[in-house]
Design an enzyme around this catalytic site. Sequence first.
Site, PDB file in Angstrom:
ATOM      1  N   LYS A 130     -36.197 -68.857 106.353  1.00  0.00           N
ATOM      2  CA  LYS A 130     -36.417 -67.843 105.314  1.00  0.00           C
ATOM      3  C   LYS A 130     -36.043 -66.473 105.870  1.00  0.00           C
ATOM      4  O   LYS A 130     -36.460 -66.127 106.976  1.00  0.00           O
ATOM      5  CB  LYS A 130     -37.886 -67.846 104.880  1.00  0.00           C
ATOM      6  CG  LYS A 130     -38.168 -66.890 103.728  1.00  0.00           C
ATOM      7  CD  LYS A 130     -39.592 -67.010 103.225  1.00  0.00           C
ATOM      8  CE  LYS A 130     -40.561 -66.155 103.976  1.00  0.00           C
ATOM      9  NZ  LYS A 130     -40.290 -64.699 103.950  1.00  0.00           N
ATOM     10  N   THR A 131     -35.240 -65.756 105.100  1.00  0.00           N
ATOM     11  CA  THR A 131     -34.770 -64.444 105.545  1.00  0.00           C
ATOM     12  C   THR A 131     -35.279 -63.328 104.634  1.00  0.00           C
ATOM     13  O   THR A 131     -35.585 -63.562 103.459  1.00  0.00           O
ATOM     14  CB  THR A 131     -33.219 -64.397 105.538  1.00  0.00           C
ATOM     15  OG1 THR A 131     -32.752 -64.647 104.204  1.00  0.00           O
ATOM     16  CG2 THR A 131     -32.622 -65.430 106.470  1.00  0.00           C
ATOM     17  N   LYS A 139     -37.439 -61.745  96.256  1.00  0.00           N
ATOM     18  CA  LYS A 139     -38.483 -61.368  95.273  1.00  0.00           C
ATOM     19  C   LYS A 139     -37.929 -60.450  94.175  1.00  0.00           C
ATOM     20  O   LYS A 139     -38.401 -59.332  93.969  1.00  0.00           O
ATOM     21  CB  LYS A 139     -39.677 -60.701  95.951  1.00  0.00           C
ATOM     22  CG  LYS A 139     -40.421 -61.611  96.914  1.00  0.00           C
ATOM     23  CD  LYS A 139     -41.718 -61.008  97.384  1.00  0.00           C
ATOM     24  CE  LYS A 139     -42.496 -61.898  98.312  1.00  0.00           C
ATOM     25  NZ  LYS A 139     -41.891 -62.059  99.656  1.00  0.00           N
ATOM     26  N   ASP A 176     -35.684 -64.440 100.786  1.00  0.00           N
ATOM     27  CA  ASP A 176     -36.962 -64.114 100.131  1.00  0.00           C
ATOM     28  C   ASP A 176     -36.841 -62.727  99.477  1.00  0.00           C
ATOM     29  O   ASP A 176     -37.473 -61.770  99.886  1.00  0.00           O
ATOM     30  CB  ASP A 176     -38.048 -64.142 101.215  1.00  0.00           C
ATOM     31  CG  ASP A 176     -39.445 -63.917 100.686  1.00  0.00           C
ATOM     32  OD1 ASP A 176     -39.611 -63.787  99.470  1.00  0.00           O
ATOM     33  OD2 ASP A 176     -40.364 -63.865 101.531  1.00  0.00           O
TER      34      ASP A 176
HETATM   35  P1  BMP Z   1     -46.021 -64.071 108.591  1.00  0.00           P
HETATM   36  O1  BMP Z   1     -46.231 -65.578 108.823  1.00  0.00           O
HETATM   37  O2  BMP Z   1     -45.457 -63.378 109.785  1.00  0.00           O
HETATM   38  O3  BMP Z   1     -47.267 -63.423 108.058  1.00  0.00           O
HETATM   39  O4  BMP Z   1     -44.882 -63.916 107.488  1.00  0.00           O
HETATM   40  C1  BMP Z   1     -45.029 -64.397 106.183  1.00  0.00           C
HETATM   41  C2  BMP Z   1     -43.748 -64.263 105.408  1.00  0.00           C
HETATM   42  O5  BMP Z   1     -43.932 -64.838 104.100  1.00  0.00           O
HETATM   43  C3  BMP Z   1     -43.265 -62.837 105.193  1.00  0.00           C
HETATM   44  O6  BMP Z   1     -41.855 -62.853 105.255  1.00  0.00           O
HETATM   45  C4  BMP Z   1     -43.713 -62.498 103.777  1.00  0.00           C
HETATM   46  O7  BMP Z   1     -42.808 -61.623 103.139  1.00  0.00           O
HETATM   47  C5  BMP Z   1     -43.719 -63.842 103.090  1.00  0.00           C
HETATM   48  N1  BMP Z   1     -44.739 -63.997 102.033  1.00  0.00           N
HETATM   49  C6  BMP Z   1     -46.101 -63.963 102.318  1.00  0.00           C
HETATM   50  O8  BMP Z   1     -46.509 -63.774 103.469  1.00  0.00           O
HETATM   51  N2  BMP Z   1     -47.006 -64.133 101.287  1.00  0.00           N
HETATM   52  C7  BMP Z   1     -46.621 -64.362  99.993  1.00  0.00           C
HETATM   53  O9  BMP Z   1     -47.470 -64.549  99.130  1.00  0.00           O
HETATM   54  C8  BMP Z   1     -45.241 -64.388  99.715  1.00  0.00           C
HETATM   55  C9  BMP Z   1     -44.316 -64.225 100.740  1.00  0.00           C
HETATM   56  O10 BMP Z   1     -43.029 -64.291 100.472  1.00  0.00           O
END
Ligand code: BMP
Length: 276
Positions: free
Chosen positions: A61-62, A94, A92
Amino acid sequence: ILPHQRTYKERALKQVNPAAILLLETMERKKSNLAVSVDVTKTKDFLAIIDVVGPFVCLIKTHIDILEDFDLNVIHQLQDLSKKHDFVIFEDRKFADIGNTVALQYSSGVHKIASWSHITNAHPVPGPSVITGLSSAGLPLGRGLLLLAEMSTKGTLTTGVYTEEAVRMARARRDFVIGFIAQHRMEGVGLAPGEKADEDEDFLILTPGVGLEAKGDSMGQQYRTPKEVILDSGCDVMIVGRGIYGTDPSLTDTIAARAKKYMEEGWEAYCQRVLC
Ligand code: BMP
């Protein structure tokens, strides 16, 4: 029998969208329901992390707009890594605007997302027109869309009627909407009393907010474990970012070991779920 009680392989056979089929087949082939989210600002670190975690993931996922030194060469290298390690690409992005604008944002600009990302996502907030706009650019290329039905953050507004409407929007466009970013399964959500979902309905649930050590961060993120996400909540793909790449991209052995551990925990939880 609910979709998540079937194997990824069986479920691939019933899908119509090419990106959904690709993802499920990749999961089965690699025995991985792990996606790694690579949220770093330098291309060198971005590509190095992907090369290290590549063997363990079904999907990368980018957030391509985070890269400070982006050019289209990064995309060619990402595509080479996707072939080398056999993973699906999910930008990602959005999207959350009117149909005409999201179609342009998806196909054009600096990043030309539709041309390289198998899967992208959108907030349902604009209504069905966001799907109409994105599908005009994505469907001819065989792409798939995820709707954000729920978020992982504290205080999120993605609850109740909002989530139900997201699922209804997806049901009306199963050619392009392959599933949800969500924390739970969505069977039965948004159905009127007495209404039954089409028996072929099988939305993929991709779930961020996954961590083995931390419970959250200082900015509202909340984590659950792979077992809670895959076994208890029946989600299909767990998305892990900082829990795997940590704070130092040069620690490649540690990153690889973490990715392997998450992959094994996720697959074990899936095997318990489908009793394989
Ligand atoms: P991390 O595991 O480092 O917290 O990263 C989570 C990733 O998932 C981030 O890229 C964030 O943008 C995405 N994300 C999220 O955390 N919660 C959501 O509800 C939706 C997401 O896209």
